[in-house]
Design a protein around this motif. Structure first.
Motif, PDB file in Angstrom:
ATOM      1  N   LEU A   5       9.939   3.967   8.783  1.00  0.00           N
ATOM      2  CA  LEU A   5       8.664   3.563   9.516  1.00  0.00           C
ATOM      3  C   LEU A   5       8.022   2.282   9.373  1.00  0.00           C
TER       4      LEU A   5
ATOM      5  N   VAL B  22       2.726   0.576  15.552  1.00  0.00           N
ATOM      6  CA  VAL B  22       4.059   1.318  15.193  1.00  0.00           C
ATOM      7  C   VAL B  22       4.955   0.247  15.640  1.00  0.00           C
TER       8      VAL B  22
ATOM      9  N   TYR C  38       7.117  11.680  11.192  1.00  0.00           N
ATOM     10  CA  TYR C  38       8.025  10.399  11.672  1.00  0.00           C
ATOM     11  C   TYR C  38       9.485  10.707  11.096  1.00  0.00           C
TER      12      TYR C  38
ATOM     13  N   VAL D 156       2.713   9.978  10.026  1.00  0.00           N
ATOM     14  CA  VAL D 156       3.511   9.475   8.921  1.00  0.00           C
ATOM     15  C   VAL D 156       4.294  10.507   8.470  1.00  0.00           C
TER      16      VAL D 156
ATOM     17  N   TYR E 259      -3.355  10.115  11.190  1.00  0.00           N
ATOM     18  CA  TYR E 259      -2.458   8.978  10.683  1.00  0.00           C
ATOM     19  C   TYR E 259      -1.463   9.669   9.745  1.00  0.00           C
ATOM     20  N   ASP E 260      -2.169  10.486   8.711  1.00  0.00           N
ATOM     21  CA  ASP E 260      -1.142  11.324   7.776  1.00  0.00           C
ATOM     22  C   ASP E 260      -0.244  12.320   8.446  1.00  0.00           C
TER      23      ASP E 260
END
Length: 151
Positions: free
Chosen positions: A109, A116, A101, A98, A94-95
């Motif tokens: 985002l 998403v 992105y 993010v 996840y990190d």
């Protein structure tokens, strides 16, 4: 909004014509990058990618008759939504997503736990989605899933 389509092709044909190229491009990038062992089909009224019962006989704990879901995506009323279950279960992934992105999209985002949302369809970061799809093998996904079930 989910679909009653029984095949991916039927689903794509049911999508508004102006959205079809975007759905087809997401599908193409997933197929090109999907690790071996996952299968494509309809899942929860969306195009889905999952671990088949032939690899994971237990299926999905909420309904063991269903294969273990991994990725789904769909054309919704105001966006195309892309669901990646490992984003929800793996904080490191996840990190990473993010952080990466902004390198691939100028759009802010718009993200939930595993979803998403893409409202500006021309701005869907296909290259980033391809990299995300590659990051989790079937074995890794099953291990993450089973670890979460034990909690």
């Amino acid at each position: 909004m989910t679909s009653n389509a029984t095949t991916v092709e039927e689903y794509i044909a049911s999508v508004p014509e102006e959205r079809r190229p975007f759905i087809e491009n997401i599908r193409k990038i997933i197929i090109e990058n999907l690790p071996e062992g996952f299968e494509e089909g309809m899942s929860y009224g969306m195009i889905g990618y999952y671990v088949p019962h032939s690899i994971y006989p237990n299926g999905y704990h909420c309904n063991p008759k269903l294969p273990l879901p991994f990725i789904t995506f769909a054309s919704q009323k105001n966006s195309i939504n892309f669901y990646h279950m490992a984003l929800y279960m793996d904080k490191g992934l996840y990190d990473w997503f993010v952080a990466e992105y902004p390198t691939y999209s100028k759009q802010k985002l718009d993200m939930g736990k595993s979803c998403v949302r893409f409202k500006k369809l021309e701005e869907i970061p296909l290259e980033l989605l391809g990299k995300l799809v590659k990051k989790v093998s079937v074995a890794d996904w099953i291990a993450q899933y089973e670890k979460a079930l034990k909690k």
